[in-house]
Design a protein around this motif. Structure first.
Motif: not given
Length: 108
Positions: A21, A25, A80, A83-84, A86-88, A90-91
């Motif tokens: 992770k 990032g 950002g 960040e987007l 990572l949201k997409q 990251g899982d």
């Protein structure tokens, strides 16, 4: 982005203890910097007139300054985009160290 221990640039993840992770990032931030460089370059090329002092040297220094500006903006998360990403994504990655994940992926 980490895929089988290799980041988007094709380099194997180095540094023991770095989680996937954290590597994701870092790559997301680098992607945002590249995107910002392209955007700033496109804005520069859209100028309507050339200045009196324009030369290849000033163009080169302007490009270097633009790259540093883009890197600074990306490190602060100005747009950002990282960040987007990572949201997409990251899982899809685990918190396991990247070096261990690469070893496990090649032995599996």
């Amino acid at each position: 982005m980490q895929v089988n221990g290799t980041n988007a640039a094709g380099a194997t993840a180095t540094g023991t203890g770095t989680s996937q992770k954290a590597a994701l990032g870092k790559v997301a931030q680098q992607f945002e910097a590249v995107f910002l460089r392209q955007m700033i370059g496109a804005m520069r090329s859209a100028s309507l007139a050339e200045g009196i002092g324009d030369s290849s040297a000033t163009q080169q220094f302007r490009d270097m300054a633009d790259a540093r500006t883009a890197d600074a903006m990306a490190s602060k998360g100005a747009m950002g985009i990282a960040e987007l990403l990572l949201k997409q994504f990251g899982d899809r990655v685990s918190d396991a160290p990247a070096a261990d994940a690469a070893t496990g992926a090649t032995s599996a």
